[in-house]
Scaffold this motif. Structure first.
Motif, PDB file in Angstrom:
ATOM      1  N   MET A 260      -3.252 -11.674  -0.749  1.00 54.77           N
ATOM      2  CA  MET A 260      -1.892 -11.179  -0.549  1.00 54.77           C
ATOM      3  C   MET A 260      -1.378 -11.644   0.814  1.00 54.77           C
ATOM      4  N   ASP A 261      -0.163 -12.204   0.876  1.00 59.88           N
ATOM      5  CA  ASP A 261       0.324 -12.635   2.179  1.00 59.88           C
ATOM      6  C   ASP A 261       0.875 -11.424   2.938  1.00 59.88           C
ATOM      7  N   ARG A 262       1.350 -11.690   4.148  1.00 70.09           N
ATOM      8  CA  ARG A 262       1.703 -10.584   5.032  1.00 70.09           C
ATOM      9  C   ARG A 262       2.846  -9.744   4.472  1.00 70.09           C
ATOM     10  N   ASP A 263       3.772 -10.374   3.748  1.00 68.33           N
ATOM     11  CA  ASP A 263       4.899  -9.628   3.200  1.00 68.33           C
ATOM     12  C   ASP A 263       4.529  -8.891   1.918  1.00 68.33           C
ATOM     13  N   GLY A 264       3.338  -9.146   1.439  1.00 71.29           N
ATOM     14  CA  GLY A 264       2.838  -8.371   0.315  1.00 71.29           C
ATOM     15  C   GLY A 264       3.506  -8.709  -1.006  1.00 71.29           C
ATOM     16  N   VAL A 265       3.282  -7.815  -1.944  1.00 72.29           N
ATOM     17  CA  VAL A 265       3.811  -7.952  -3.299  1.00 72.29           C
ATOM     18  C   VAL A 265       4.967  -6.973  -3.438  1.00 72.29           C
ATOM     19  N   ALA A 266       6.027  -7.411  -4.101  1.00 72.25           N
ATOM     20  CA  ALA A 266       7.227  -6.575  -4.185  1.00 72.25           C
ATOM     21  C   ALA A 266       7.095  -5.505  -5.256  1.00 72.25           C
ATOM     22  N   VAL A 267       7.618  -4.320  -4.950  1.00 71.95           N
ATOM     23  CA  VAL A 267       7.809  -3.276  -5.960  1.00 71.95           C
ATOM     24  C   VAL A 267       9.235  -3.450  -6.463  1.00 71.95           C
ATOM     25  N   SER A 268       9.390  -3.791  -7.745  1.00 69.54           N
ATOM     26  CA  SER A 268      10.744  -4.066  -8.242  1.00 69.54           C
ATOM     27  C   SER A 268      11.304  -2.932  -9.088  1.00 69.54           C
ATOM     28  N   GLY A 269      10.448  -1.995  -9.498  1.00 73.63           N
ATOM     29  CA  GLY A 269      10.954  -0.881 -10.287  1.00 73.63           C
ATOM     30  C   GLY A 269       9.966   0.261 -10.269  1.00 73.63           C
ATOM     31  N   VAL A 270      10.482   1.474 -10.441  1.00 71.88           N
ATOM     32  CA  VAL A 270       9.604   2.648 -10.490  1.00 71.88           C
ATOM     33  C   VAL A 270      10.039   3.573 -11.623  1.00 71.88           C
ATOM     34  N   GLY A 271       9.082   4.322 -12.141  1.00 71.64           N
ATOM     35  CA  GLY A 271       9.365   5.292 -13.194  1.00 71.64           C
ATOM     36  C   GLY A 271       8.420   6.467 -13.051  1.00 71.64           C
TER      37      GLY A 271
ATOM     38  N   ARG B 154      10.556 -13.796  -7.386  1.00 71.14           N
ATOM     39  CA  ARG B 154      10.973 -13.535  -8.761  1.00 71.14           C
ATOM     40  C   ARG B 154      12.062 -12.457  -8.795  1.00 71.14           C
ATOM     41  N   VAL B 155      11.881 -11.454  -7.950  1.00 76.12           N
ATOM     42  CA  VAL B 155      12.849 -10.368  -7.902  1.00 76.12           C
ATOM     43  C   VAL B 155      14.177 -10.918  -7.376  1.00 76.12           C
ATOM     44  N   ALA B 156      14.100 -11.707  -6.318  1.00 77.75           N
ATOM     45  CA  ALA B 156      15.306 -12.277  -5.719  1.00 77.75           C
ATOM     46  C   ALA B 156      16.016 -13.199  -6.708  1.00 77.75           C
ATOM     47  N   ALA B 157      15.241 -13.929  -7.504  1.00 75.55           N
ATOM     48  CA  ALA B 157      15.829 -14.866  -8.465  1.00 75.55           C
ATOM     49  C   ALA B 157      16.662 -14.135  -9.517  1.00 75.55           C
ATOM     50  N   ARG B 158      16.392 -12.868  -9.752  1.00 75.37           N
ATOM     51  CA  ARG B 158      17.214 -12.084 -10.676  1.00 75.37           C
ATOM     52  C   ARG B 158      18.391 -11.424  -9.971  1.00 75.37           C
ATOM     53  N   GLY B 159      18.558 -11.758  -8.681  1.00 76.67           N
ATOM     54  CA  GLY B 159      19.651 -11.172  -7.929  1.00 76.67           C
ATOM     55  C   GLY B 159      19.393  -9.734  -7.523  1.00 76.67           C
ATOM     56  N   ARG B 160      18.100  -9.380  -7.441  1.00 77.69           N
ATOM     57  CA  ARG B 160      17.772  -7.999  -7.076  1.00 77.69           C
ATOM     58  C   ARG B 160      16.997  -7.968  -5.776  1.00 77.69           C
ATOM     59  N   LYS B 161      16.895  -6.779  -5.231  1.00 77.38           N
ATOM     60  CA  LYS B 161      16.143  -6.611  -3.988  1.00 77.38           C
ATOM     61  C   LYS B 161      14.907  -5.768  -4.269  1.00 77.38           C
ATOM     62  N   PRO B 162      13.759  -6.125  -3.679  1.00 80.41           N
ATOM     63  CA  PRO B 162      12.579  -5.265  -3.840  1.00 80.41           C
ATOM     64  C   PRO B 162      12.864  -3.868  -3.307  1.00 80.41           C
ATOM     65  N   LEU B 163      12.334  -2.869  -3.998  1.00 79.76           N
ATOM     66  CA  LEU B 163      12.478  -1.490  -3.535  1.00 79.76           C
ATOM     67  C   LEU B 163      11.541  -1.217  -2.365  1.00 79.76           C
ATOM     68  N   ALA B 164      10.391  -1.888  -2.401  1.00 83.07           N
ATOM     69  CA  ALA B 164       9.364  -1.696  -1.379  1.00 83.07           C
ATOM     70  C   ALA B 164       8.365  -2.835  -1.551  1.00 83.07           C
ATOM     71  N   ARG B 165       7.347  -2.841  -0.706  1.00 81.87           N
ATOM     72  CA  ARG B 165       6.299  -3.851  -0.839  1.00 81.87           C
ATOM     73  C   ARG B 165       4.929  -3.182  -0.717  1.00 81.87           C
ATOM     74  N   VAL B 166       4.009  -3.697  -1.493  1.00 84.00           N
ATOM     75  CA  VAL B 166       2.607  -3.308  -1.318  1.00 84.00           C
ATOM     76  C   VAL B 166       2.049  -4.248  -0.267  1.00 84.00           C
ATOM     77  N   LEU B 167       1.849  -3.742   0.951  1.00 80.41           N
ATOM     78  CA  LEU B 167       1.413  -4.600   2.057  1.00 80.41           C
ATOM     79  C   LEU B 167      -0.089  -4.849   2.025  1.00 80.41           C
ATOM     80  N   ALA B 168      -0.842  -3.854   1.603  1.00 77.56           N
ATOM     81  CA  ALA B 168      -2.298  -4.003   1.573  1.00 77.56           C
ATOM     82  C   ALA B 168      -2.887  -2.892   0.726  1.00 77.56           C
ATOM     83  N   THR B 169      -4.059  -3.171   0.190  1.00 77.04           N
ATOM     84  CA  THR B 169      -4.832  -2.138  -0.508  1.00 77.04           C
ATOM     85  C   THR B 169      -6.289  -2.301  -0.067  1.00 77.04           C
TER      86      THR B 169
END
Lengths: 84, 402, 383
Positions: free
Chosen positions: B1-12, B231-246
């Motif tokens: 995982m890079d420093r910016d992590g993986v994007a959270v694009s949706g929650v339920g 991928r999130v940006a390509a849909r014209g959306r913004k990540p809600l948050a990022r998983v920085l590390a686990t």
């Protein structure tokens, strides 16, 4: 419901639940510190004793059973006759 | 995982607050305590009869959202997944890249057997309780899964382990979309053995309180959709948050007692900070495991104080006083709350805290009202019976907003 | 995920199987007769049943795992501990070896027993010790605590793919640095409870197996190339791999409850196909794991044969055209020599015969397929 029990019976139950020889379970041998019992084994012992005797102990009574002698004291305070 | 992590694009979420993340976050903001008398099972005869249930109205409303299934947990999971994919702007069935499912649970479908508990010999009706894979059956009907379908049951760290597995699958390119979360339903079996263990609180769960007497079961499901930020940006959306590390570890100590020093927890916190290259003071909220049992909370507070020793005491609270302990769903619900905390700059309070335990003085226990202020990073930890520990570090959706 | 990991040890607790060599033999042989056992579930409405099963299996827990407290552990945890503690290696106190375990049945009898007790006893009289053991993670927790392994502790459940996913997740934990190495395993037990969900056409089985995985390269059995996808893509991968000599495996071990699928996969393939459930019975999630262990056993039985050996019959056996009945080889009783066929040089394609060194690593695919269409596969090779 049996209203009496014996130290020998309680010792045998503790030996089985704690997986230690019965002779190590003296009245003063602390379950946690001396016998290396963990909290799950301790509560298992308490519940199996409750089942055998058909009585419910309060949380404080259960917590007070730190060794076999303590368990016998609690049972006697509940009016049970505990023989040798 | 890079420093910016993986994007959270949706929650339920499905929770004792009802259906949806909005209801959950409103309950957190409004400081509502969602534990109360159990209605689903007959608990007459039990010394304590409180838990945190998904309200009957919300359970009934599932009928119009997800396919029928005997397992409530399976339906909670399907509903939370549909909400999260919708939130991310992703279709459930049409082509949208390779999708994997990473789900944590503790009891899975087994609580189906509880419904037969009565007086006399146990009745046994269906068979899904003996089929753990049935937990994913409802979600499979509403979402096409063409990547991994992983069901994790490592104990109460399950929700975080699912996030860790899904984030790694996104980072490695194994999947484009990871549906990660956790689900469990109220289990009478758990209630019964917690009663025997004398681990249940009678009135309220009071994490980190000097007068805490135990925990209460909860239930629900929560899902985070993880993707690469591009991928999130390509849909014209913004990540809600990022998983920085686990980070994952184990206490390797005892089935039901945490390591007295919290060794596994300390290791995972330090690993998360190292991986994200952040300092202890950069963590604005520690979303505690905080079950409210005498055995857990003091150990946890000491371990967090040690692992996050910086210029200030770590800011810590547990939402379990409001939500109960939802087992496999707990860490996933807490991660969703973490995502909202990052978005709204609110640190939830220890709502049921009356008298802070002096043994927990090493951490800065958030007052019941919560705290408004910048929330840039949230650390959420989970562990449980068996000794598995998993910790997740979340950051804001926009990595420049550090 | 690292490209590959090396298998440094194996532990087995299976019916009529003592070691990897006998596992390989069992996979190649006609199904062994099963024993009829009686299963009951006291304090429930379930009537006792008699059923042919593979088992019982004795845990035979080595002294390394300690002796005190063993008798209170569930049978499946003991099987797991028996398999895990029989692997080589002495771990230190700070060992970050991961324990990753897969099972469909762990905790099920304990869960059901608590329910039966809750149904027949007063509240508060349920045996508390059963509770923590009634979740799915008993085997992994027991192995971690008893062997002092402080690395990540993960349990996977579900169907057959969980057994292969366990290895994938262990490789992920090693690659991320969470674990130095991994002890990965799977287990199954047969009880009156598990039989309520058992399928009629399969023989339920109990047992446990584990592998010690190390990231360090080196000689021995390697695991790599894990793919988790749907059945269409997984089948396409097998067909594509089979089409080219460079990618063609020397065999395929499948875990699935669908015998027809195995026949279909075997039909027309230039390599033998072995079926875990046919040979070992239904082990749930452990079936997928045993596809990998079985592939490793078959590689070990043929592979470390890295030394050149005479190939008198290679020409006769080699090449798809010369193996018209390869699909039939997967049929019952027709596999006595399948292991030989998988031997390194014996399946070399015509184009490869002219190469200076005809010996290449033996490569066997392990594939798990669930009724819902989820699959997981892993490449097992000897080098």
């Amino acid at each position: 419901m049996p209203q009496e029990t014996s130290a020998t019976r309680l010792r045998a139950l503790a030996a089985e639940v704690f997986d230690v020889p019965a002779e190590e379970i003296t009245d003063g041998a602390a379950f946690y510190e001396d016998l290396g019992v963990d909290s799950l084994q301790k509560v298992d012992f308490v519940v199996r004793m409750e089942r055998q005797l058909g009585l419910k102990l309060t949380d404080d009574e259960a917590a007070g059973m730190r060794d076999l002698g303590g368990a016998i004291t609690v049972l006697r305070s509940r009016g049970l006759s505990v023989g040798p | 995982m890079d420093r910016d992590g993986v994007a959270v694009s949706g929650v339920g979420a499905v929770s004792p607050a009802g259906l949806g993340v909005h209801a959950l976050w409103r309950a957190i903001e409004d400081r509502r305590v969602l534990t109360g008398p159990v209605t689903r099972y007959d608990l007459s005869g039990y010394p304590t009869r409180q838990a945190a249930e998904v309200p009957p109205g919300a359970v009934a409303a599932l009928d119009s959202l997800v396919p029928p299934h005997e397992s409530l947990a399976a339906r909670y999971l399907a509903a939370a997944t549909l909400e999260a994919l919708g939130d991310a702007g992703l279709p459930a069935h049409r082509r949208r890249g390779r999708l994997g499912l990473f789900v944590g649970t503790v009891m899975g479908t087994r609580p189906l057997l509880d419904r037969a508990i009565g007086r006399g010999p146990l009745g046994v009706a269906d068979r899904a309780w003996a089929r753990p894979d049935e937990l994913l059956a409802a979600v499979r009907q509403v979402v096409t899964v063409d990547g991994p379908a992983v069901l994790l049951a490592p104990g109460c760290s399950a929700g975080n382990e699912a996030i860790a597995a899904g984030a790694a699958a996104v980072a490695s390119g194994e999947v484009d979309v990871a549906v990660c979360g956790g689900a469990d339903e109220l289990s009478l079996e758990v209630f019964a053995f917690f009663t025997s263990m004398r681990a249940l609180a009678a009135d309220a769960i009071r994490p980190f309180d000097a007068g805490r007497r135990g925990t209460m079961p909860g239930e629900g499901a929560a899902v985070l959709v993880l993707e690469r930020a591009e991928r999130v940006a390509a849909r014209g959306r913004k990540p809600l948050a990022r998983v920085l590390a686990t980070a994952s570890a184990a206490d390797a100590h005892n089935l039901t007692q945490p390591h007295p020093d919290g060794a596994g927890l300390i290791a995972t916190i330090q690993t998360c900070l190292d991986r994200a290259r952040v300092e202890p003071d950069d963590v604005d909220w520690v979303c505690a495991h905080g079950t409210g049992t005498p055995a857990n909370d003091a150990v946890e507070a000491r371990a967090v104080a040690k692992a996050l020793g910086g210029r200030r005491r770590p800011v810590l609270s547990s939402v379990k006083g409001q939500l109960g302990h939802a087992e496999g769903a707990a860490a996933a619900l807490e991660a969703v709350i973490g995502v909202r905390a990052l978005a709204y700059d609110l640190v939830p309070g220890n709502v049921t805290l009356v008298e802070p335990d002096p043994e927990c003085a090493g951490v800065d226990l958030v007052e019941p009202a919560g705290r408004r202020g910048p929330v840039r990073r949230v650390l959420s930890q989970a562990y449980g019976f068996g000794g598995a520990v998993c910790t997740v570090l979340l950051g804001k959706g926009n990595p420049d907003a550090r | 995920m690292p490209a590959s990991v090396t298998v440094c040890g194996a532990g087995l607790r299976l019916s009529e199987v003592d070691d990897l060599a006998s596992l390989a033999r069992r996979l190649r042989s006609a199904p062994a007769p099963a024993e009829v056992r009686r299963f009951a579930a006291p304090d429930t409405v379930l009537a006792p049943v008699e059923r042919e099963v593979y088992g019982p299996v004795e845990p035979r827990v080595p002294a390394r795992a300690g002796t005190r407290g063993l008798r209170s552990l569930p049978h499946e945890s003991l099987l797991a501990l028996g398999a895990a503690a029989s692997t080589p290696g002495k771990q230190g106190p700070d060992d970050t070896t991961a324990v990753v375990w897969a099972s469909s049945t762990a905790g099920l009898p304990e869960y059901a027993t608590v329910c039966a007790e809750a149904s027949t006893l007063e509240p508060g009289f349920v045996a508390p010790a059963l509770g923590p053991a009634s979740a799915h993670n008993g085997p992994a927790a027991t192995v971690s605590i008893r062997l002092g392994l402080a690395g990540p502790n993960l349990t996977l459940t579900g169907g057959a793919t969980a057994g292969i996913s366990a290895i994938a997740e262990a490789m992920r934990l090693i690659a991320a640095g969470d674990a130095r190495a991994a002890l990965v395993g799977a287990s199954a037990t047969v009880t009156r409870w598990s039989l309520t969900a058992a399928q009629d056409h399969l023989t339920p089985a109990e047992g446990a197996a584990c592998l010690v995985l190390d990231p360090a390269g080196g000689s021995g059995i390697q695991l790599g190339e894990c793919h988790r996808t749907d059945l269409v893509r997984a089948t396409a991968r097998v067909i594509q791999a089979a089409a080219r000599p460079q990618t063609r495996p020397d065999g395929l071990v499948v875990s699935t409850s669908d015998f027809g699928l195995v026949d279909a996969l075997a039909s027309g393939q230039p390599f033998p196909v072995w079926h875990v459930e046919r040979a070992l019975g239904d082990l749930g999630a452990a079936g997928g794991f045993l596809a990998v262990v079985g592939a490793a056993a078959l590689c070990a039985a043929t592979g470390p044969l890295a030394a050149p050996r005479p190939l008198p019959d290679a020409g006769l056996l080699a090449g798809p055209g010369l193996l018209p009945d390869a699909g039939l080889l997967a049929g019952p009783g027709l596999l006595p020599d399948a292991g030989l066929l998988a031997g390194a040089g014996l399946l070399a394609a015509p184009g490869e015969r002219s190469e200076p060194n005809p010996i290449r690593p033996t490569k066997i695919l392990a594939l798990a397929v669930e009724p819902c269409g989820s699959t997981a596969s892993l490449e097992v090779s000897s080098s």
